[in-house]
Write a protein that holds these residues in place. Structure first.
Motif, PDB file in Angstrom:
ATOM      1  N   SER A 151     -24.704  33.245 -36.762  1.00 28.67           N
ATOM      2  CA  SER A 151     -25.204  34.734 -36.319  1.00 28.67           C
ATOM      3  C   SER A 151     -25.632  34.415 -35.163  1.00 28.67           C
ATOM      4  CB  SER A 151     -26.565  34.418 -37.477  1.00 28.67           C
ATOM      5  OG  SER A 151     -27.748  33.781 -36.851  1.00 28.67           O
ATOM      6  N   THR A 152     -25.050  33.654 -34.208  1.00 24.07           N
ATOM      7  CA  THR A 152     -25.274  33.820 -33.064  1.00 24.07           C
ATOM      8  C   THR A 152     -24.520  34.565 -32.406  1.00 24.07           C
ATOM      9  OG1 THR A 152     -26.106  32.022 -32.318  1.00 24.07           O
ATOM     10  CG2 THR A 152     -27.740  34.239 -32.829  1.00 24.07           C
ATOM     11  N   CYS A 153     -23.309  33.789 -32.476  1.00 20.92           N
ATOM     12  CA  CYS A 153     -21.816  33.421 -31.318  1.00 20.92           C
ATOM     13  C   CYS A 153     -20.857  34.288 -31.233  1.00 20.92           C
ATOM     14  CB  CYS A 153     -21.669  31.929 -32.672  1.00 20.92           C
ATOM     15  SG  CYS A 153     -20.111  33.034 -34.345  1.00 20.92           S
ATOM     16  N   ASP A 154     -20.549  34.563 -30.602  1.00 22.92           N
ATOM     17  CA  ASP A 154     -19.250  35.502 -30.040  1.00 22.92           C
ATOM     18  C   ASP A 154     -18.183  35.600 -30.296  1.00 22.92           C
ATOM     19  OD1 ASP A 154     -21.634  36.708 -29.009  1.00 22.92           O
ATOM     20  OD2 ASP A 154     -21.500  34.784 -27.570  1.00 22.92           O
ATOM     21  N   ALA A 155     -17.865  33.878 -30.347  1.00 26.13           N
ATOM     22  CA  ALA A 155     -16.733  34.299 -31.277  1.00 26.13           C
ATOM     23  C   ALA A 155     -16.352  32.379 -31.821  1.00 26.13           C
ATOM     24  CB  ALA A 155     -15.685  33.912 -29.717  1.00 26.13           C
ATOM     25  N   ILE A 156     -15.504  32.644 -32.681  1.00 25.95           N
ATOM     26  CA  ILE A 156     -14.898  31.251 -33.414  1.00 25.95           C
ATOM     27  C   ILE A 156     -13.809  31.181 -33.826  1.00 25.95           C
ATOM     28  CG2 ILE A 156     -15.267  30.228 -35.814  1.00 25.95           C
ATOM     29  CD1 ILE A 156     -17.508  32.669 -36.571  1.00 25.95           C
ATOM     30  N   PHE A 157     -13.388  30.231 -33.477  1.00 27.21           N
ATOM     31  CA  PHE A 157     -11.494  29.643 -33.048  1.00 27.21           C
ATOM     32  C   PHE A 157     -11.721  28.419 -34.195  1.00 27.21           C
ATOM     33  CE2 PHE A 157     -11.416  31.410 -29.553  1.00 27.21           C
ATOM     34  CZ  PHE A 157     -10.245  31.305 -28.948  1.00 27.21           C
ATOM     35  N   PHE A 158     -10.443  29.049 -35.628  1.00 27.09           N
ATOM     36  CA  PHE A 158     -10.569  28.239 -36.367  1.00 27.09           C
ATOM     37  C   PHE A 158      -9.123  27.358 -36.364  1.00 27.09           C
ATOM     38  CE2 PHE A 158     -12.888  30.632 -38.815  1.00 27.09           C
ATOM     39  CZ  PHE A 158     -13.515  29.883 -39.805  1.00 27.09           C
ATOM     40  N   PHE A 159      -8.943  26.385 -36.883  1.00 28.00           N
ATOM     41  CA  PHE A 159      -7.836  25.578 -36.807  1.00 28.00           C
ATOM     42  C   PHE A 159      -7.444  24.335 -37.964  1.00 28.00           C
ATOM     43  CE2 PHE A 159      -7.953  26.090 -31.825  1.00 28.00           C
ATOM     44  CZ  PHE A 159      -6.370  25.763 -31.513  1.00 28.00           C
ATOM     45  N   GLY A 160      -6.556  24.811 -38.503  1.00 33.04           N
ATOM     46  CA  GLY A 160      -6.079  24.006 -39.813  1.00 33.04           C
ATOM     47  C   GLY A 160      -6.845  24.298 -40.881  1.00 33.04           C
ATOM     48  N   GLN A 161      -8.034  25.273 -41.231  1.00 29.27           N
ATOM     49  CA  GLN A 161      -8.864  25.467 -42.715  1.00 29.27           C
ATOM     50  C   GLN A 161      -8.360  26.578 -43.276  1.00 29.27           C
ATOM     51  OE1 GLN A 161     -12.106  27.036 -43.555  1.00 29.27           O
ATOM     52  NE2 GLN A 161     -12.766  25.168 -44.975  1.00 29.27           N
ATOM     53  N   ASN A 162      -8.635  26.595 -44.515  1.00 28.64           N
ATOM     54  CA  ASN A 162      -8.238  27.525 -45.254  1.00 28.64           C
ATOM     55  C   ASN A 162      -9.280  27.664 -45.932  1.00 28.64           C
ATOM     56  OD1 ASN A 162      -6.758  29.300 -47.308  1.00 28.64           O
ATOM     57  ND2 ASN A 162      -6.061  27.592 -48.570  1.00 28.64           N
ATOM     58  N   THR A 163     -10.308  28.718 -45.454  1.00 30.12           N
ATOM     59  CA  THR A 163     -11.550  28.879 -45.616  1.00 30.12           C
ATOM     60  C   THR A 163     -11.147  29.917 -47.494  1.00 30.12           C
ATOM     61  OG1 THR A 163     -12.592  29.679 -43.935  1.00 30.12           O
ATOM     62  CG2 THR A 163     -13.486  30.525 -45.720  1.00 30.12           C
ATOM     63  N   GLY A 164     -10.839  30.850 -48.001  1.00 27.04           N
ATOM     64  CA  GLY A 164     -10.474  31.566 -48.959  1.00 27.04           C
ATOM     65  C   GLY A 164     -10.351  30.630 -50.244  1.00 27.04           C
ATOM     66  N   SER A 165     -10.439  29.558 -50.146  1.00 20.81           N
ATOM     67  CA  SER A 165      -9.730  28.573 -51.592  1.00 20.81           C
ATOM     68  C   SER A 165     -10.296  27.283 -51.608  1.00 20.81           C
ATOM     69  CB  SER A 165      -8.023  28.110 -51.900  1.00 20.81           C
ATOM     70  OG  SER A 165      -7.426  28.846 -51.340  1.00 20.81           O
ATOM     71  N   ASN A 166     -10.721  26.389 -50.236  1.00 24.41           N
ATOM     72  CA  ASN A 166     -11.297  25.688 -49.964  1.00 24.41           C
ATOM     73  C   ASN A 166     -13.020  25.337 -49.622  1.00 24.41           C
ATOM     74  OD1 ASN A 166      -9.257  24.083 -50.083  1.00 24.41           O
ATOM     75  ND2 ASN A 166      -8.444  23.743 -48.081  1.00 24.41           N
TER      76      ASN A 166
END
Length: 773
Positions: free
Chosen positions: A224-239
């Motif tokens: 709720s307070t972060c300004d940026a999120i960096f994703f590497f190798g994670q499939n949120t929609g299915s997992n």
């Protein structure tokens, strides 16, 4: 070079599955009507027991039932419905009305069942009786619990304790896990591999080394307070689909999300919240990723190196005007070896970074600028980083990036691996570990009056090698589908029957149950959604989520059979028949009242589990703490460690003519090895799992055509033949040199030796293969 950034623009209505002139894809958002239709389809197939709607209504809420699917948190301020598509599928699957009785096995031999698919085996329904494998009849026959416990105990007593393996799948509760680990150590070994050995063991090893804590540092509130999120190798929609809700909220308040993944996953591109009437009726979707970069499989170290190189360049510019991008006070006070890391980054040429990552300098600099401009950044990753030969370096480089600006140990920041199974992290917390140095053995010896084994136990890879070479004689499986989930499947299935004893504790039939030792038992257990009545009354169990929060779970559904026992009762029953009496070890007392097991956990880990029973139903769970979040670094230097990778590729093998990097995937219609159906909706693939995904340019380059049926062979240069056939060539948006297909069907192509060098996690996100026509 292959790269891609997010393509803004309106999406088609409904669930249009699009096969355009180039690739098969899903043209709708994650969530939305497609998610609801996916749940409805499974509901109709399973015909779940009465009361399932009440279970779903209380799922993942305080005082309710905690989902058996992923490890995403259960927030205090929960939604009206706190379950996702896959979480609902898992509950419907467990509460099915289908039953797999002894009559079923009277009609089918085990050898015959080996020709059934994973899906069809589990569709036989819930196991109802304890079963013994009859080798002469080649089938399972019903037996009593007393017979099973007595026979298993007798066999374990006859074996060298070091020859037995105690495996756990990640589903069992904290209470069961604690007693299971205690049983193994009282028996005489630390052979306690669990499913994390196959997924996030790289996390446990790497984070422990570089920040002194083996788990992530972020908590739910940080989103709720972060300004940026960096994703590497994670499939949120299915997992971990419930994760999409805080991501959507973050984007709406201005947070920017940058995604690195070889595969374009719809959950990180666009979403419609199925609990928002406005979004559902209008089709108004949220674009999740600001940048989506399709990094080459195994190219993450190089991509992260590029980001770090850009950060240093911008810091150079800022310092010329008296400012700083780097958090130099943090670096000086809290980190070690920054100077060597800085020198490595500056000396690494952009040409090498571009070649190994498959991304252009411009794309990496655009992504890097998001990091430069953000005050608070969270780093998210999944098995795309951990399941590589140099997965340790992947994670080390990600931590390096975060350390450069002090993005660990502040609100709105942190390194955050997204764990898979619902209690896989918690099992490690309470003692299921092959590493004795991670377990308070002195305290256990004091509490239970025994001499604990100090020799390092077997990882999953070690256990497999032991089965192959004959040194492992017994395997106890607390849930899971071990034989199907591991690498080197062909050789492992051949070697499995050479063991003396195999025991599987399960709710449904799966392929692992079709390969048996000389003495073999299949023991049916309660599901977490079913009422667990013991001497003291209905029992509560607890689990740990991906943010290190502990949640109580209580179930109310009637068990699938009167003959089922809880996992804890089964563990205790086997232990009683195996071990000599010990007045400090009270299996019956602990089985009758699980709160007494929680008292044991509190006594063993008082700093993390104080007032355990009083806090079981804390809304949002109670946080057991993390030293690195407090900037207390339990490392060799006493500071957070900058690491220096010796290579830019995490793949562990060189490219060569005809060699591809195979990525194994899970579909939207499965959880781990459990296949609910044949609809991988979010990738636009329906009705089959026998596919080989390739970019159109690679299909043309290889002289193949869409729809052609081909095979894959291992290209590991180790002299072993590994082959999977019957795969239909399907055009898909992937980087050049990369192909993809489904786990676990393609596991036979993965050599047992192909694993992360530090953790021995199988490297199934970049496997060397050749296409066979």
């Amino acid at each position: 070079m292959t790269q891609s950034c997010f393509r803004p623009g309106p999406q088609a209505e409904g669930d249009a599955l699009v096969a355009d002139q180039d690739t098969v894809k899903y043209d709708g958002p994650a969530g939305g009507w497609g998610s609801l239709r996916g749940i409805t389809r499974i509901f109709g197939k399973e015909w779940p027991t009465p009361g399932v709607l009440d279970t779903l209504a209380h799922q993942n809420k305080p005082g309710g039932f905690m989902c058996t699917s992923c490890a995403w948190t259960k927030p205090a301020n929960h939604n009206a419905f706190e379950f996702c598509e896959n979480g609902a599928k898992a509950t419907l699957w467990e509460l099915t009305t289908r039953r797999c009785t002894p009559d079923f096995f009277a009609k089918h031999t085990v050898s015959e069942l080996r020709d059934w698919t994973d899906h069809d085996l589990e569709q036989t329904g819930r196991l109802t009786h304890p079963l013994r494998y009859d080798r002469e009849l080649d089938t399972y026959v019903a037996c009593s619990w007393d017979e099973a416990f007595s026979a298993i105990g007798r066999e374990l007593k006859s074996l060298d304790p070091k020859s037995a393996v105690f495996y756990a799948s990640g589903r069992a509760s904290l209470e069961t896990s604690y007693l299971y680990a205690l049983f193994a150590r009282l028996y005489g070994n630390n052979n306690l591999p669990d499913s994390s050995n196959m997924c996030h063991e790289t996390t446990s090893v790497a984070l422990k080394k570089v920040i002194g804590a083996p788990v992530g540092t972020s908590v739910y509130e940080d989103f709720s307070t972060c300004d940026a999120i960096f994703f590497f190798g994670q499939n949120t929609g299915s997992n971990s689909p419930r994760f999409l809700h805080p991501l959507q909220d973050a984007v709406k308040r201005g947070c920017r999300i940058v995604t690195f993944n070889p595969v374009r996953e719809r959950g990180l591109e666009a979403m419609i919240n199925p609990q928002s009437p406005t979004e559902m009726l209008t089709g108004q979707e949220t674009q999740i990723s600001s940048y989506y970069l399709q990094v080459k499989a195994g190219g993450d170290i190089a991509a992260l190196m590029g980001l770090c190189k850009h950060v240093l360049a911008k810091d150079d510019e800022a310092r010329s005007s008296g400012r700083s991008v780097l958090d130099r006070d943090f670096i000086d006070q809290h980190t070690h070896d920054f100077e060597a890391f800085e020198q490595l980054v500056r000396s690494t040429p952009w040409e090498q970074i571009e070649h190994e990552s498959g991304l252009t300098r411009d794309a990496l600099e655009q992504a890097g600028q998001v990091y430069v401009e953000a005050e608070r950044v969270i780093g998210i990753y999944g098995m795309g980083l951990t399941q590589q030969v140099h997965g340790f370096d992947n994670i080390g480089m990600f931590v390096n990036l975060l350390l450069m600006k002090g993005n660990i140990g502040r609100d709105g920041t942190g390194i955050s691996p997204v764990r898979g199974h619902s209690n896989v992290q918690g099992q490690r917390t309470v003692g299921i570990s092959e590493k004795p140095e991670l377990v308070p053995l002195d305290r256990l010896e004091e509490m239970f009056g025994f001499t604990a084994p100090r020799e390092k136990g077997l990882t999953t890879v070690d256990a497999c090698q032991g089965i192959l070479d004959g040194t492992v004689k017994a395997f106890i499986g607390l849930g899971g589908n071990f034989v199907r989930a591991i690498p080197e499947q062909g050789a492992m299935e051949e070697a499995w029957p050479r063991m003396r004893l195999t025991v599987q504790i399960a709710t449904k039939l799966n392929r692992s149950h079709l390969f048996n030792g000389d003495i073999a038992y299949l023991l049916p257990c309660l599901g977490r959604s079913e009422e667990d009545l013991q001497e003291a009354g209905p029992q509560i169990v607890t689990i740990e989520d991906t943010f290190s929060c502990i949640h109580g779970s209580i179930a109310k559904r009637k068990p699938a059979s009167e003959h089922l026992k809880s996992e804890l009762a089964i563990v205790a029953g086997i232990a009683k028949e195996t071990l000599a009496p010990n007045p400090k070890v009270r299996w019956d007392e602990w089985t009758g009242d699980y709160s007494k097991v929680r008292d044991l956990i509190e006594a063993t880990y008082p700093d993390q589990f104080h007032d355990f029973n009083a806090r079981v139903f804390t809304p949002g769970g109670f946080y057991r703490g993390n030293s690195a979040r407090e900037r207390i670094w339990k490392t060799e230097s006493g500071k957070a460690e900058f690491t220096l990778p010796k290579q830019l590729s995490a793949a562990g093998f060189a490219d060569s003519a005809g060699r591809y990097r195979l990525i194994t995937l899970r579909s939207n219609d499965q959880f781990n090895t459990t296949v609910y159906g044949y609809s991988d909706r979010l990738r636009g693939i329906e009705g089959t799992r026998s596919v080989l995904l390739m970019s159109p340019s690679e299909i043309r380059k290889a002289g193949l055509r869409e729809g052609q049926v081909v095979g894959l062979s291992s290209d590991a240069d180790d002299g072993r033949k590994r082959y999977v056939g019957g795969l239909t060539v399907t055009p898909f948006d992937l980087p050049n040199g990369c192909i993809a297909g489904y786990y676990p069907e393609l596991n036979p192509l993965i050599p047992l030796s192909h694993h992360d060098q530090h953790s021995k996690t199988p490297a199934s996100k970049a496997v060397p293969v050749q296409i066979v026509t």
